[in-house]
Design a protein around this motif. Structure first.
Motif, PDB file in Angstrom:
ATOM      1  N   GLN A 223       0.874  -1.163   0.000  1.00  0.00           N
ATOM      2  CA  GLN A 223       0.000   0.000   0.000  1.00  0.00           C
ATOM      3  C   GLN A 223       0.917   1.221   0.000  1.00  0.00           C
ATOM      4  OE1 GLN A 223      -2.528   1.257   3.412  1.00  0.00           O
ATOM      5  NE2 GLN A 223      -4.159   1.007   1.920  1.00  0.00           N
ATOM      6  N   THR A 225       1.577   5.267  -0.348  1.00  0.00           N
ATOM      7  CA  THR A 225       0.947   6.570  -0.153  1.00  0.00           C
ATOM      8  C   THR A 225       1.953   7.668  -0.459  1.00  0.00           C
ATOM      9  OG1 THR A 225      -0.225   5.561   1.699  1.00  0.00           O
ATOM     10  CG2 THR A 225      -0.450   7.931   1.438  1.00  0.00           C
ATOM     11  N   HIS A 282      -4.234  10.748  -6.275  1.00  0.00           N
ATOM     12  CA  HIS A 282      -4.044   9.475  -5.571  1.00  0.00           C
ATOM     13  C   HIS A 282      -5.289   9.091  -4.779  1.00  0.00           C
ATOM     14  CE1 HIS A 282      -2.739   6.812  -2.237  1.00  0.00           C
ATOM     15  NE2 HIS A 282      -2.145   6.208  -3.236  1.00  0.00           N
ATOM     16  N   ARG A 283      -5.825  10.071  -4.096  1.00  0.00           N
ATOM     17  CA  ARG A 283      -6.982   9.808  -3.242  1.00  0.00           C
ATOM     18  C   ARG A 283      -8.181   9.305  -4.056  1.00  0.00           C
ATOM     19  NH1 ARG A 283      -9.583  13.094   1.672  1.00  0.00           N
ATOM     20  NH2 ARG A 283      -7.654  12.799   2.789  1.00  0.00           N
ATOM     21  N   ASN A 286      -7.458   5.958  -5.692  1.00  0.00           N
ATOM     22  CA  ASN A 286      -7.449   4.924  -4.656  1.00  0.00           C
ATOM     23  C   ASN A 286      -8.868   4.501  -4.292  1.00  0.00           C
ATOM     24  OD1 ASN A 286      -6.194   3.271  -2.649  1.00  0.00           O
ATOM     25  ND2 ASN A 286      -6.674   4.801  -1.082  1.00  0.00           N
TER      26      ASN A 286
HETATM   27  C1  LIG Z   1      -6.580   3.854  -0.054  1.00  0.00           C
HETATM   28  O1  LIG Z   1      -7.590   2.872   0.057  1.00  0.00           O
HETATM   29  C2  LIG Z   1      -7.426   1.983   1.138  1.00  0.00           C
HETATM   30  C3  LIG Z   1      -8.496   0.923   1.051  1.00  0.00           C
HETATM   31  O2  LIG Z   1      -9.689   1.397   0.555  1.00  0.00           O
HETATM   32  C4  LIG Z   1      -7.458   2.751   2.444  1.00  0.00           C
HETATM   33  O3  LIG Z   1      -7.251   1.883   3.536  1.00  0.00           O
HETATM   34  C5  LIG Z   1      -6.357   3.792   2.427  1.00  0.00           C
HETATM   35  O4  LIG Z   1      -6.376   4.564   3.604  1.00  0.00           O
HETATM   36  C6  LIG Z   1      -6.485   4.687   1.216  1.00  0.00           C
HETATM   37  N1  LIG Z   1      -5.352   5.589   1.153  1.00  0.00           N
HETATM   38  C7  LIG Z   1      -5.479   6.894   1.023  1.00  0.00           C
HETATM   39  C8  LIG Z   1      -4.240   7.681   1.034  1.00  0.00           C
HETATM   40  O5  LIG Z   1      -6.561   7.444   0.912  1.00  0.00           O
END
Ligand SMILES: *[C@@H]1O[C@H](CO)[C@@H](O)[C@H](O)[C@H]1NC(C)=O
Ligand SMILES: *[C@@H]1O[C@H](CO)[C@@H](O)[C@H](O)[C@H]1NC(C)=O
Length: 545
Positions: A223, A225, A282-283, A286
């Protein structure tokens, strides 16, 4: 001067001094035996630490020039003449750490340890912004290095003085925490592409690493970020021209002017806008399960919308988003109103997480890469970073990309890694992992094998006899199959009635025939219940005839 008005937010939020965490490897003395001991060493922030691996080598301390500030005489004087690499020990002082390591590398050393010159807690050896020579040696450092404390350095030197061969092991296997099957990592970056060598370095890394990053992300192995450092404007200066040109949301979020000149070119707030847009890309991506599109957006934006080409703009950004099929409206909405005298939800979070916590220190320089909450040390280079990420997976959960041959050696190929193996079925307990190998009884076709993994594994539970007869003896005689794998037993092998042996080898079929002839039918039934499937068939046949 632009930077005068900007304060990195961490200074405000952590009222105590900013936190700096030193990332470590361990160094142990292997020989001479009476010096055996284990010490911490601080991983240098340049070169290539062997994350997930280790190195055993012979220590060499140069007779002269032990600070390593000038090139060593001769043609690779420290190049190892045996199978064991040379680990060069140098003294701290007089020049950059990075220069010492470079001189060591040029002289043939496989790694460099720098001994501290004073007694103090370990510090991280950092590199200067730019190399002092025109060649740019910092980029070319490809060996690992570490700082050790003064007393450990003295210990090594006095052993060497006595003429002893000193062999040490530098170990990076525990340098990245590896708690589970997913690695979380973050890159602190900046959309500004005109900040000199640091900006070039991070952009080159993003472009080169994109392929790996996307494979890892799509497979759910990581994951990722992205993060962006923001500054803020002190209250008293909010209405000044400097803060107005460098900040959005009334001085809350700022970035230094790219050219350090307020009259010219791009302004700090252009950079804040684009950072915010990249965060929102990104947000939003994602949210729809396509987080990896960030890598495409950022690299495309850099190519299509650079400051150099004077295309660093909203319009250009929208073009990139359109070609990547990103929902522009959603992203604009995420960015919010930059003129408003309110907090921006996205940037506020960025300012908060900038402050160190747990095993990670404050983020104050760019680029900063954090893997499983520990700051990455070493060159920001594709394979070096992949190695560090791979070191962050729990044993046996490594994604295939981490096990590719150029990155690690398959330790199961040699002597099956010292693990159990059934020569008949080729079922093995050796599992290659990034950090080495583990001997673990496998799960094959739904059958769990049980045992110590080194000397024995046995199929356990129903169905175990289906796989290579559970590792037990079997034989067909006169068209009848006899088996020592009994379905009624959860494990182990047992010769069928009338046969003798340990279950891996059984003898004496004629006895069974004899037995069958003399035993009454109800006893034969008992035999049926305690013996394997094939035995049942054969016994039934006998019963019928
Ligand atoms: C991206 O998505 C995941 C799962 O849906 C979540 O846990 C995570 O916090 C998200 N990351 C951001 C930076 O929003
Ligand atoms: C086991 O592996 C060896 C070497 O790779 C091969 O020659 C042999 O045929 C394999 N045996 C089975 C039962 O798959």
């Amino acid at each position: 001067m632009a930077s005068l008005f900007l304060i990195v937010v961490s200074i405000l939020l952590s009222s105590v001094e900013s936190r700096f965490v030193v990332e470590k490897s361990s160094v142990s003395i292997v020989s001479p035996y009476d010096l055996s001991s284990k010490h911490d060493a601080a991983i240098g922030n340049f070169g290539v630490p062997d994350y997930g691996g280790s190195m055993v080598g012979t220590v060499v301390y140069p007779q002269k020039g032990s600070v390593g500030c000038s090139p060593f005489d001769g043609d690779k004087p420290f190049k190892s003449k045996s199978h064991r690499p040379t680990i060069l020990l140098l003294d701290r002082g007089e020049c950059y750490f990075a220069l010492k390591v470079w001189n060591g590398q040029q002289a043939g050393a496989a790694a460099v340890l720098v001994a501290d010159s004073i007694d103090e807690p370990l510090i991280t050896m950092d590199s200067p912004e730019e190399s002092s020579d025109a060649d740019g040696y910092i980029e070319k450092i490809g060996i690992p290095s570490a700082l050790i404390d003064r007393s450990f350095g003295e210990k090594l030197k006095s052993a060497l003085k006595k003429g002893e061969e000193v062999i040490i092991k530098i170990d990076w296997t525990e340098s990245v925490p590896h708690p589970d099957q997913r690695v979380e990592y973050e890159l602190w970056t900046n959309s500004n592409d005109e900040c000199g060598i640091r900006c070039d370095e991070q952009m080159n890394f993003i472009k080169n690493f994109k392929g790996h990053a996307q494979i890892l992300e799509k497979g759910g192995y990581t994951q990722f970020t992205p993060h962006y450092i923001t500054w803020y404007c002190p209250q008293a200066f909010i209405l000044s021209n400097q803060c107005k040109s460098q900040c959005i949301n009334h001085g809350r979020y700022c970035a230094p002017d790219p050219e350090q000149d307020f009259g010219e070119g791009y302004q700090g707030k252009d950079v804040v806008f684009e950072n915010l847009r990249q965060l929102c890309v990104h947000r939003v991506a994602n949210e729809s399960g396509r987080s990896w599109v960030w890598w495409d957006y950022v690299t495309d934006f850099h190519i299509r919308c650079s400051m150099k080409k004077k295309k660093y703009s909203k319009e250009c950004a929208q073009g990139v988003m359109k070609s990547l099929n990103l929902p522009i409206e959603k992203i604009e909405k995420c960015m919010g109103d930059s003129e408003a005298n309110t907090e921006n939800e996205v940037l506020k979070i960025e300012q908060e997480v900038q402050v160190g916590r747990g095993s990670r220190g404050d983020v104050t320089i760019l680029p900063t890469l954090v893997i499983n909450d520990v700051q990455y040390r070493g060159k920001l280079e594709r394979s070096a970073v992949l190695k560090a990420i791979c070191a962050g997976f729990k044993e046996t959960t490594d994604p295939p990309i981490c096990l590719s041959e150029d990155l690690e050696t398959n330790e199961c190929l040699e002597r099956n890694g010292g693990c159990w193996k059934d020569p008949k079925s080729n079922i093995t307990a050796c599992k290659d992992t990034f950090r080495g190998r583990v001997c673990q009884c496998p799960l094959v076709n739904g059958i769990q094998y049980d045992g110590d993994g080194y000397t024995s594994c046995q199929g356990v539970g129903p169905g175990r006899c289906m796989i290579h007869n559970g590792g037990c003896w079997s034989e067909t005689r006169d068209g009848k199959r006899f088996s020592a794998c009994l379905e009624s037993n959860l494990a182990g092998c047992q010769c069928p009635l009338g046969f003798e042996g340990d279950g891996h080898k059984c003898e004496g079929a004629s006895m069974l025939m004899n037995a069958k002839k003399v035993l009454p039918v109800n006893v034969m039934d008992a035999v049926v219940r305690t013996h394997g499937v094939d035995s049942i068939a054969s016994v039934k046949e006998i019963n019928c005839t």
